[in-house]
Design an enzyme around this catalytic site. Sequence first.
Site, PDB file in Angstrom:
ATOM      1  N   ASP A  12     -57.305  26.165   2.617  1.00  0.00           N
ATOM      2  CA  ASP A  12     -58.037  25.976   1.369  1.00  0.00           C
ATOM      3  C   ASP A  12     -59.355  25.259   1.655  1.00  0.00           C
ATOM      4  O   ASP A  12     -59.410  24.341   2.462  1.00  0.00           O
ATOM      5  CB  ASP A  12     -57.188  25.120   0.406  1.00  0.00           C
ATOM      6  CG  ASP A  12     -58.027  24.506  -0.697  1.00  0.00           C
ATOM      7  OD1 ASP A  12     -58.252  25.191  -1.697  1.00  0.00           O
ATOM      8  OD2 ASP A  12     -58.468  23.346  -0.538  1.00  0.00           O
ATOM      9  N   ASP A 108     -61.662  30.763  -2.262  1.00  0.00           N
ATOM     10  CA  ASP A 108     -61.622  29.588  -1.387  1.00  0.00           C
ATOM     11  C   ASP A 108     -60.257  29.348  -0.737  1.00  0.00           C
ATOM     12  O   ASP A 108     -60.002  28.280  -0.211  1.00  0.00           O
ATOM     13  CB  ASP A 108     -62.112  28.342  -2.131  1.00  0.00           C
ATOM     14  CG  ASP A 108     -61.109  27.860  -3.166  1.00  0.00           C
ATOM     15  OD1 ASP A 108     -60.344  28.695  -3.686  1.00  0.00           O
ATOM     16  OD2 ASP A 108     -61.088  26.657  -3.448  1.00  0.00           O
ATOM     17  N   GLU A 109     -59.372  30.331  -0.774  1.00  0.00           N
ATOM     18  CA  GLU A 109     -58.059  30.172  -0.150  1.00  0.00           C
ATOM     19  C   GLU A 109     -57.651  31.444   0.586  1.00  0.00           C
ATOM     20  O   GLU A 109     -57.794  32.534   0.040  1.00  0.00           O
ATOM     21  CB  GLU A 109     -56.991  29.868  -1.212  1.00  0.00           C
ATOM     22  CG  GLU A 109     -57.178  28.527  -1.886  1.00  0.00           C
ATOM     23  CD  GLU A 109     -56.065  28.218  -2.882  1.00  0.00           C
ATOM     24  OE1 GLU A 109     -55.725  27.059  -3.040  1.00  0.00           O
ATOM     25  OE2 GLU A 109     -55.538  29.169  -3.495  1.00  0.00           O
TER      26      GLU A 109
END
Length: 423
Positions: A12, A108-109
């Site tokens: 993350d 974002d992951e």
Amino acid sequence: MKPAKRVVMLADCQSFYASVEKAEHPEYKDRPLVVAGDPERRSGIVLAACPIAKAKGITTAERLGEALAKCPDVVVIKPRMQRYIDVSMQITEIYKSYTDLVEPYSIDEQFLDVTGSLHLYGCTPEELARMIQAHVKDATGVHTRFGISETKILAKTACDNYAKKSASGIYTLPKENLAETLWKLPVNHMFMAGSRMTRHFNVMGLPTIGSVAQTPLPKLKQMMRRKFGKNSDIQAELYWRIANGIDDSPVRPGTHQVDPKSVGHMMTLPRDYGRLEEIKVVLLELTELVCQRCRGLGFMGHVVTVGCMGADFDRPTGFSRQMKMEDPSNITNQVYRWACRLLEKYWDGLPIRRVGVSLSQLTPDTEYQLSLFDMGREKSMALERVTDALKRKYGDGIVIRAVSKTEAGQALDRSAKIGGHFK
Ligand SMILES: [Mg+2]
């Protein structure tokens, strides 16, 4: 032979949009910084806040005015979705240099299956995570956190509940230790348990993840049927499996499919977006990307599609609707107007996690019959072509779009601010 235990990571990015901006503006390194839609207005929404801003009490999704009240010297930056997508893809490439099995989960992951890589590097999962973490930080300035376990759901759980709270940003959640770790957590920390489901679990007398895990499945099914009817068996089994850490879904390398019949862009947001204005910010950015790509390809689209999806499993929400514009277009402002119309008409007000915009029924823009009554249109097309060329040459910052048409003079005022940023 028993198959080897998998090693899965969920990586993350911390405060992703804000971290990208900080990396590109070293002068703001030690300053509180937020990315906010429409920085010209105090009613704009904070989309991301850096850790320093968060320490001053600023939270995402609050109004810029509230954030400024808490921290008057906060640096406010306009979102640049294209840039965030580019950096996200750059990070994917870095992950791919460690393993073929990388699956983007949101902007974002990303999931990484590193089972095979560990032999190659001859190190522990934690050491490998530290290596990748340093690599990403070096290349992009973004700090990443790693949840490690043997399934995707446990890796995600490890990241959200432990890695993000640890100093190193790396946490391993062994499946054998669930009773001492995951099971002790309140049920709202369970993957996919939204607020409504959490309430139901509590009413059913299942306040922790462990209490769900330890209810025999037939009994859990029975309890859920009383509440949700006989179609809830699948849901009961899903939650029971999540609570017990059972999940064999593989890490699937993302394939970016190109549909020649339409040009679209969809993105998963770093969190739920629940306010119309913040969804509109993303919608505009996506429309800009789609129109820019269409112009680059020499197409116009006649039909605009907007799709939104919620994040809650137990509260499925979202829509995908389209409208035919009066004329084919690849002009951002025009397409955006229709996209907003779709959003305002079909969005049910529940938080969403994915947004997509696409243009279809494509026609080459050279074949467009210039309407005598619409000379302004040809002008704006020419203008946007110049804009694109400038952006290609000098980067996106060279031209700043006026998010909303405001009084003249605003443009001048804005150009005085470096790259459109507030100080
Ligand atoms: Mg994040």
